[in-house]
Enzyme design. Structure first.
Site, PDB file in Angstrom:
ATOM      1  N   GLU A  71      -1.763  -6.315   8.404  1.00 35.45           N
ATOM      2  CA  GLU A  71      -1.099  -5.759   9.583  1.00 35.45           C
ATOM      3  C   GLU A  71      -1.842  -6.197  10.839  1.00 35.45           C
ATOM      4  O   GLU A  71      -3.075  -6.302  10.839  1.00 35.45           O
ATOM      5  CB  GLU A  71      -1.070  -4.232   9.509  1.00 35.45           C
ATOM      6  CG  GLU A  71      -0.157  -3.696   8.413  1.00 35.45           C
ATOM      7  CD  GLU A  71      -0.031  -2.175   8.455  1.00 35.45           C
ATOM      8  OE1 GLU A  71      -0.489  -1.571   9.445  1.00 35.45           O
ATOM      9  OE2 GLU A  71       0.529  -1.610   7.501  1.00 35.45           O
ATOM     10  N   GLU A 125       8.578  -4.718  10.937  1.00 32.11           N
ATOM     11  CA  GLU A 125       8.942  -3.378  10.479  1.00 32.11           C
ATOM     12  C   GLU A 125       9.321  -2.482  11.652  1.00 32.11           C
ATOM     13  O   GLU A 125       8.679  -2.506  12.703  1.00 32.11           O
ATOM     14  CB  GLU A 125       7.794  -2.716   9.702  1.00 32.11           C
ATOM     15  CG  GLU A 125       8.153  -1.317   9.211  1.00 32.11           C
ATOM     16  CD  GLU A 125       7.165  -0.736   8.214  1.00 32.11           C
ATOM     17  OE1 GLU A 125       7.358   0.426   7.814  1.00 32.11           O
ATOM     18  OE2 GLU A 125       6.211  -1.440   7.843  1.00 32.11           O
ATOM     19  N   LYS A 128      -1.217  -9.838   2.536  1.00 32.22           N
ATOM     20  CA  LYS A 128      -0.536  -9.399   3.761  1.00 32.22           C
ATOM     21  C   LYS A 128      -1.476  -8.542   4.593  1.00 32.22           C
ATOM     22  O   LYS A 128      -2.165  -7.666   4.059  1.00 32.22           O
ATOM     23  CB  LYS A 128       0.732  -8.606   3.440  1.00 32.22           C
ATOM     24  CG  LYS A 128       1.503  -8.164   4.700  1.00 32.22           C
ATOM     25  CD  LYS A 128       2.817  -7.505   4.356  1.00 32.22           C
ATOM     26  CE  LYS A 128       2.650  -6.078   3.890  1.00 32.22           C
ATOM     27  NZ  LYS A 128       2.119  -5.182   4.959  1.00 32.22           N
ATOM     28  N   ASP A 143      -0.798  -6.481  -0.604  1.00 32.13           N
ATOM     29  CA  ASP A 143      -1.047  -5.792   0.663  1.00 32.13           C
ATOM     30  C   ASP A 143      -2.541  -5.431   0.746  1.00 32.13           C
ATOM     31  O   ASP A 143      -3.072  -4.794  -0.167  1.00 32.13           O
ATOM     32  CB  ASP A 143      -0.210  -4.519   0.707  1.00 32.13           C
ATOM     33  CG  ASP A 143       0.286  -4.182   2.095  1.00 32.13           C
ATOM     34  OD1 ASP A 143      -0.173  -4.813   3.059  1.00 32.13           O
ATOM     35  OD2 ASP A 143       1.132  -3.281   2.203  1.00 32.13           O
ATOM     36  N   ASP A 203       0.829  -1.203   0.000  1.00 32.99           N
ATOM     37  CA  ASP A 203       0.000   0.000   0.000  1.00 32.99           C
ATOM     38  C   ASP A 203       0.869   1.261   0.000  1.00 32.99           C
ATOM     39  O   ASP A 203       0.364   2.377  -0.096  1.00 32.99           O
ATOM     40  CB  ASP A 203      -1.000   0.003   1.161  1.00 32.99           C
ATOM     41  CG  ASP A 203      -0.348  -0.096   2.537  1.00 32.99           C
ATOM     42  OD1 ASP A 203       0.899  -0.075   2.616  1.00 32.99           O
ATOM     43  OD2 ASP A 203      -1.087  -0.218   3.528  1.00 32.99           O
ATOM     44  N   SER A 204       2.192   1.075   0.035  1.00 38.89           N
ATOM     45  CA  SER A 204       3.131   2.178  -0.157  1.00 38.89           C
ATOM     46  C   SER A 204       2.936   2.830  -1.520  1.00 38.89           C
ATOM     47  O   SER A 204       3.394   3.955  -1.742  1.00 38.89           O
ATOM     48  CB  SER A 204       4.574   1.668  -0.032  1.00 38.89           C
ATOM     49  OG  SER A 204       4.759   0.490  -0.807  1.00 38.89           O
TER      50      SER A 204
END
Length: 269
Positions: free
Chosen positions: A122, A187, A120, A90, A51-52
């Site tokens: 979080e 991270e 992925k 993501d 999502d960067s």
């Protein structure tokens, strides 16, 4: 007679074997066909459509505005460029937070519409039940703990994790492993804590700003190759400065167009 080119597609079993064999795992982000093709041909193990992309591709202030449709669009482009790498999508903020039912539906949509190998998410122990449901559906899940960009507002900013509460980080990692996650991103985590977590898991850890002891490393494409002119984190090593090369070439092009040096006869019909 045409030559048969063997495609050595990396699978979730390949990733597990790398951990067992002590082979470090390479991972970079990519967001389009061209960059994915370059990385794939270079031999990258895993490609993450992160999502960067919100910041380095779309110019958002952070990752939060990224939508499911945006992720799917970029994943499709990457899929067409990568034949061998293990591909991870993501899941954007808000696509797995309302309920497990919503999350399962969105993750299935991503896998079905992109052909990717994994998603992925979080979060730590609070995501364990969801991870278990997704793996039961046949979806590979990569966890993500430590500094979590989607939670940066409630975490008090981009703060290094593990200086306090390192026991919780280990517990989160173990919970994700037990739920069926095939790997975990660590991270912005203190090196010593990342080392302890890595040594206590059977699944690989992929570090980003978490030191050398993780089983693998991931960085953002635009940071590694010097394309993004924004803030560069301490943990990024810039292997090239493509931005300067492109800028210099662009100035040459502009000058030649302005002075009628381009196109020459050899570029004309």
């Amino acid at each position: 007679m045409s030559k048969h080119i063997e495609i050595k597609k990396i699978t979730v079993n390949s990733i597990r074997k790398m951990k067992s064999a002590g082979e470090r795992i390479s991972c970079l982000t990519a967001y389009d066909f061209t960059s994915a093709s370059i990385l794939d041909k270079a031999g990258i193990d895993m490609i993450l459509v992160g999502d960067s992309l919100g910041m380095v591709v779309n110019g958002y202030e952070n990752t939060l505005p990224v939508t499911l449709d945006e992720i799917i669009y970029h994943c499709r482009s990457v899929k067409r460029g990568a034949q061998n790498a293990f591909l991870i999508a993501d899941m954007p903020f808000g696509t797995y937070h309302v309920s497990d039912e919503q999350a399962v539906e969105n993750c299935i949509k991503v896998i079905k519409e992109t052909g990717f190998d994994a998603v992925k998410l979080e979060g730590g122990a609070e995501r364990a039940a969801l991870v278990k449901k997704l793996t039961a559906c046949g979806i590979n899940v990569m966890g993500h703990i430590g500094l979590m960009p989607q939670m940066v507002s409630t975490m008090g900013g981009y703060r290094i994790q593990g200086r306090e509460g390192h026991e919780k980080l280990l517990a989160d990692a173990k919970a994700l492993e037990e739920a069926g996650a095939f790997s975990i991103v660590l991270e912005g985590t203190v090196t010593s804590v990342a080392k302890t977590i890595t040594e206590n898991l059977k699944i690989p850890t992929i570090g980003i700003g978490a030191g050398v002891h993780c089983d693998g490393q991931v960085l953002v494409f635009h940071d590694v190759f010097g394309i993004f002119d924004g803030f560069t984190p301490k943990f990024v090593k810039q292997y090239a400065n493509v931005s300067k090369i492109i800028s210099k070439a662009a100035k040459s092009y502009i000058k030649e167009v302005k002075t009628a040096q381009f196109p020459e006869d050899k570029h004309s019909f």
